[in-house]
Structure formats: C-alpha cells, structure tokens
Scaffold this active site. Structure first.
Site, mmCIF file in Angstrom:
data_model
loop_
_atom_site.group_PDB
_atom_site.id
_atom_site.type_symbol
_atom_site.label_atom_id
_atom_site.label_comp_id
_atom_site.label_asym_id
_atom_site.label_seq_id
_atom_site.Cartn_x
_atom_site.Cartn_y
_atom_site.Cartn_z
ATOM 1 N N THR A 258 41.143 44.965 41.248
ATOM 2 C CA THR A 258 41.347 43.618 40.738
ATOM 3 C C THR A 258 40.024 43.088 40.208
ATOM 4 O OG1 THR A 258 43.230 43.110 42.178
ATOM 5 C CG2 THR A 258 42.004 41.247 41.299
ATOM 6 N N PHE A 260 37.803 39.870 39.190
ATOM 7 C CA PHE A 260 37.625 38.455 39.500
ATOM 8 C C PHE A 260 36.528 37.888 38.600
ATOM 9 C CE2 PHE A 260 39.195 40.577 43.225
ATOM 10 C CZ PHE A 260 40.116 39.707 43.780
#
Length: 357
Positions: A258, A260
């Site tokens: 992921t 960010f």
C-alpha cells in the site's frame, strides 16, 4: 571461552555503548542548534530529502558486519528523537491505533513522533489544514485493490501538498481471543483486507460470514470483546490488542503493498530521486487525450501513474491525476506542465517529493 574472556567482552560492549550514548548526546546538541537556525530562517524542520540522504550515505559507507537493512531502522529512531528536540512532531493518521496507516506513520516518523489518530481521511486533511498537526498520513492506493478514492477526492478541495510517499508491505493476520480457528463464527475486517484474503477465506473458512467494518483496528477491538469473532488485521494490531494469531500472512497475493502519502502545507526541496503529482481537468475537444500526454512524451519524461475520477459538480467530466518522475523545478517538467496548462480548464501541482524506496 573462559568466564574471564566473556566478562572482558561484555565490558567491551558496555564501553562501546557508553561511547554511542555520548555520541548520541553530541548529535542531539547539534540538532538543537540546527533547530534554532531553522527557526530564525522560517525553514521546515522536517526535510524528507535530508533524511533520505542520511540513510543512503550510511548504508553505502557501511563495512559490516552490522546489517545494512537495519541501519535505516536504527537511524529512523535517532532522527525521530532528534526532531522531537526541535519541536513536537505531530502527525495525524487514519486511526485507531493498529491500522496499516498507523504502521506507515511509525515507519516514516518513528516512535518519538506524536501520532494523532483520526476517524476519517477528511479529518486528517482538516487537522493539517488548520495547523493542529504539521503533517498527515493518508492511504492512496493498494497494489491489489487500486486507488483509495476518498484521498484523491480530498485533493480536489484541499490546498495541501504531498511531502513524501511511503510504501508499506501489507501482510494480513487472522487473530482471535483464543487463537483457535474452530472458535471463529464470523470474520471481521475492513473491506480491502477481506478482498485481499478472499481466496484463503474461501478455502479455509468457507461457511463463516464475512463482516465489513471501518478499520482493521476496529476489527481487532471487536475480536477482543467477542471470542467468536476472528479479525483480519496487522501483526501490530494483534500485539496492541492482546490477541492470539490464528494464521499469519493469509493475503492471496504475497506481493501486496500500500502506498501512503505524507501531506503538509509546503513542497519539499529536491532530493535527487523525486516524483511530482498533478491534478487537472482537460477541455473537451477531439484528440485531447493524446495532446495531454504529448508534452511529457516528447521530453522523454516518465509517467509512473495516471488515474481519473469523476467531477462531483459536473456530470461526465473527469479529473485526472498524474505522477511524473522528477521535481517540478526540473526544467523539462516545468516546460511540460506549462504546455499542458494550455489544454486544461484548471491544473494543480499536488507536490514534488522524494520517491519511496
């Protein structure tokens, strides 16, 4: 090895530790002076490019046997503690504690930062925009499930800038109070982890209902309160909430990351390995998509991502998000963006920032 030899080696370690402690305090004293100098010049005290340069220089200079992969972790905490001497490092993140955004914030800012959990992505933008936290950490995309639309939508309304990006490897753990799979009657988690573990769940818990909740941390809290619940969350969540791991790393795709973003009010200085993010709306005319990309193609500028989102206020019109390799102050990128503006109804530079490793 004799007891005398072992004692001598332990004394040598103690002497080295004392020397390290002395050097840390010498470093801290210099950091305090740097903080005073920055305050007089109104400069940002958090500089991602400077941190990257420190990590890369020390890793390149490391002769061993201390492992190079540990250098960043050690100096992450040294830098985090040093920054706290200049002023409290407040960072808003998507809470509660134990979420993957919490883990990303800790990876970027260290344990000495004052991490402030928020209930939503808009709340993070609000905390930073109002100056209650200099920085915020928000998820923007997952390598398996795609973009986080709430984050992209917030950039349409906000004037905040991207200061850095964080890449976090995502591993999902199934946990419960008892640690026994046979006790699990419901599996709870955020919709994305449930989707990322769907194959494993179908094979191992085919008749167990899946329940969507607001965050992986909330799922861990629910599992703590009811032993019939199994939560899918991070390993950190299991530790924070005192749960037993039933099965580790149950994600269907082991190459699961992921991305960010660190948001703030300013654009950081060049690091040498930067990325620039743009947001724009193009004028509707024949061949416009080709002409939108041509300014970058003819200058051989690499586009690492392009994404579109519908405009909320106009039906069938779209906002484009573009990630470019390089800094907005690089001459080819400045020229390409200037040319792109001619085809746009509006264009906003969301930030230039160091690329994550």
């Amino acid at each position: 090895m004799t007891a005398d030899n072992l004692s001598a080696l332990r004394q040598a370690i103690d002497d080295i530790d004392d020397h390290i402690l002395d050097l840390l305090n010498q470093r801290a004293s210099v950091v305090v002076e740097v903080g005073k100098a920055k305050a007089g010049q109104s400069k940002d005290f958090y500089v991602p490019s400077r941190e990257r340069a420190i990590y890369e220089r020390l890793t390149a200079a490391n002769p061993g046997p201390f492992p190079s992969e540990a250098i960043r972790k050690v100096f992450r905490e040294i830098i985090s503690a040093s920054l706290s001497l200049e002023q409290p490092m407040k960072v808003a993140f998507l809470g509660p504690q134990g979420t993957f955004t919490h883990a990303a914030a800790m990876q970027q800012f260290g344990f000495s930062a004052q991490l402030m959990p928020q209930k939503s992505i808009p709340a993070i933008f609000e905390e930073v925009a109002r100056g209650r936290a200099p920085y915020g950490v928000v998820p923007v995309e997952n390598s398996t499930e795609g973009v986080v639309s709430h984050t992209l939508d917030m950039f349409m309304e906000s004037e905040l800038k991207i200061n850095a990006e964080i890449m976090l490897g995502i591993s999902h753990f199934l946990m419960s109070r008892s640690g026994r799979m046979t006790d699990i009657k419901k599996v709870v988690s955020h919709p994305q982890p449930l989707a990322q573990c769907r194959k494993w769940l179908e094979e191992n818990l085919p008749d167990v209902p899946l329940v969507d909740v607001g965050s992986t941390a909330l799922a861990a809290q629910m599992a703590l309160e009811d032993e019939s619940f199994g939560a899918i969350a991070s390993e950190m969540a299991a530790t924070l909430y005192g749960l037993q791991v039933v099965k580790e790393r149950i994600e269907d795709n082991p190459n699961n990351f992921t991305r960010f973003l660190v948001i703030g009010t300013n654009t950081p200085e060049r690091s040498g390995r930067d990325k620039t993010s743009l947001m724009f709306n193009i004028k509707d005319q024949p061949g416009i998509l080709y002409r939108m990309l041509e300014p970058f193609s003819k200058r051989e500028i690499n586009l690492s991502k392009i994404e579109s989102r519908p405009m909320k206020k106009k039906a069938w019109e779209y906002i484009f998000f573009l990630d470019i390799e390089g800094h907005i102050d690089d001459e080819p990128i400045t020229a390409a963006v200037t040319e792109l503006r001619d085809y746009c109804q509006f264009l906003k530079v969301l930030g230039s920032y160091p690329r994550a490793r």
